[in-house]
Design an enzyme around this catalytic site. Structure first.
Site, PDB file in Angstrom:
ATOM      1  N   CYS A   9       0.808  -1.219   0.000  1.00 50.54           N
ATOM      2  CA  CYS A   9       0.000   0.000   0.000  1.00 50.54           C
ATOM      3  C   CYS A   9       0.841   1.269   0.000  1.00 50.54           C
ATOM      4  O   CYS A   9       0.308   2.361  -0.201  1.00 50.54           O
ATOM      5  CB  CYS A   9      -0.950  -0.003   1.202  1.00 50.54           C
ATOM      6  SG  CYS A   9      -1.958  -1.494   1.297  1.00 50.54           S
ATOM      7  N   HIS A  63      -3.522   6.831   2.174  1.00 52.28           N
ATOM      8  CA  HIS A  63      -3.945   5.516   1.693  1.00 52.28           C
ATOM      9  C   HIS A  63      -5.312   5.193   2.279  1.00 52.28           C
ATOM     10  O   HIS A  63      -5.533   5.311   3.489  1.00 52.28           O
ATOM     11  CB  HIS A  63      -2.915   4.462   2.107  1.00 52.28           C
ATOM     12  CG  HIS A  63      -3.395   3.059   1.977  1.00 52.28           C
ATOM     13  ND1 HIS A  63      -3.969   2.575   0.821  1.00 52.28           N
ATOM     14  CD2 HIS A  63      -3.403   2.026   2.873  1.00 52.28           C
ATOM     15  CE1 HIS A  63      -4.303   1.305   1.001  1.00 52.28           C
ATOM     16  NE2 HIS A  63      -3.978   0.961   2.237  1.00 52.28           N
ATOM     17  N   ASN A 115     -10.239  -0.672  -0.139  1.00 54.11           N
ATOM     18  CA  ASN A 115      -8.787  -0.572  -0.091  1.00 54.11           C
ATOM     19  C   ASN A 115      -8.214  -1.133  -1.395  1.00 54.11           C
ATOM     20  O   ASN A 115      -8.311  -2.335  -1.655  1.00 54.11           O
ATOM     21  CB  ASN A 115      -8.270  -1.364   1.117  1.00 54.11           C
ATOM     22  CG  ASN A 115      -6.759  -1.328   1.272  1.00 54.11           C
ATOM     23  OD1 ASN A 115      -6.032  -1.011   0.338  1.00 54.11           O
ATOM     24  ND2 ASN A 115      -6.286  -1.676   2.457  1.00 54.11           N
TER      25      ASN A 115
END
Length: 320
Positions: A112, A249, A279
């Site tokens: 990520c 993020h 996500n």
């Protein structure tokens, strides 16, 4: 040292919108359970699109936004943990799809944080005078890594891609960067690869799905994001109160809200689109940046923060 600016941004999403309601027919969960714990309502998942296809579509939009031809690119970096193949790299396949004939192309793996890591490589390459235009893409098809019977992970992730073009400029817009890693705690978020099997070793069964210790990841994120923000402001003339937009993020709404509360920042300054996308790992920051740019004004100071598997983390301070 040369200056750097963002000259183009693009994004793309997978072809199917999977709602919380539909997900509740697949696994023991509910819209209320997912929303209160994550803030996620929908996520896009692939109904045939590959990582390369999503990356190429986002890249084409970024090129259009920058008003440059693919042949002008000197480098292509793709951040992904879900490549279509181990080789050729996703970046090489994107290069072929775009016709970026003179670019050096390669993938990086930082989960990520991948887009931040890729951006740092791109920016430093431009600053040292080696290249002038670099395309950085975060692209993921995470739906192929998920155990769809594990409600602790399958509710979280989505598929998509975001792309940014960094370009040399006399008027520098990238004010600072910060990255770091902690491999000793990487076991809290894992995704196995091809197991070792050869003429000497008999294959052992491994879990092919992403595995996550949600409690540890939450603790890590809420501790490390404030550090990322503080570190990227160090040795600059920019104060925390000068930041107009925080693009983090998009992992979990509770993480974003906890960071805002911990740092005493108005949470309205934290852009959120995870309710629509979930996500998307390396893709989440550039997708968010693409959607948030409509709210930016010239001169706005913006902080980008990535955090995830590895463990990895990093931040970028820029001026719009």
């Amino acid at each position: 040292m040369k200056g750097v600016k963002i000259s183009g941004i693009g994004s793309s999403k997978a072809g199917y919108v999977l709602t919380n309601e539909e997900l509740s027919t697949i696994v023991d969960t509910s819209d209320e359970w997912i929303t209160t714990r994550t803030g996620i309502k929908n996520r896009y998942i692939s109904n045939g699109q590959t990582t390369t296809e999503l990356a190429s579509k986002a890249a084409a939009l970024a090129l259009k936004n920058a008003n440059i031809e693919a042949s002008a690119l000197d480098m292509i970096i793709v951040a992904t943990i879900t490549p279509d193949l181990f080789m050729p790299s996703t970046a090489c396949m994107v290069q072929s799809a775009l016709g970026a004939i003179k670019s050096t192309a390669f993938d990086i793996s930082a989960a990520c944080s991948g887009f931040i890591y890729g951006s740092k490589i791109a920016i430093n390459s431009i600053r040292c005078g080696d290249v002038k235009k670099v395309l950085v893409i975060g692209a993921e098809v995470l739906s192929k890594t998920i155990n769809w019977q594990d409600r602790n992970t399958c509710v979280l992730f989505g598929d998509g891609a975001g792309a940014v073009i960094y370009e040399a400029t006399d008027n520098n817009k990238i004010l600072n960067m910060y990255t770091q890693s902690d491999g000793k705690n990487g076991c809290s978020l894992t995704l196995n690869s091809t197991p070792l099997k050869n003429c000497l070793i008999e294959e052992k069964l491994v879990t092919p799905y992403m595995q996550m210790d949600g409690r540890e990841v939450y603790k890590f994120a809420t501790n490390i994001v404030p550090i990322c923000i503080e570190k990227v402001l160090q040795n600059t003339e920019v104060k925390l109160s000068d930041i107009k937009h925080f693009i983090l993020h998009q992992a979990n709404e509770r993480i974003l809200d906890a960071v805002a509360k911990k740092m005493k920042i108005d949470k309205s300054l934290f852009f959120k689109n995870l309710d629509k996308y979930g996500n998307t790992s390396a893709a989440s920051i550039p997708i968010a940046l693409y959607e948030a740019k409509a709210n930016f004004n010239t001169g706005d100071k913006i902080v980008l923060v990535g955090f995830g598997g590895g463990l990895t983390w990093g931040s970028l301070l820029l001026e719009w």
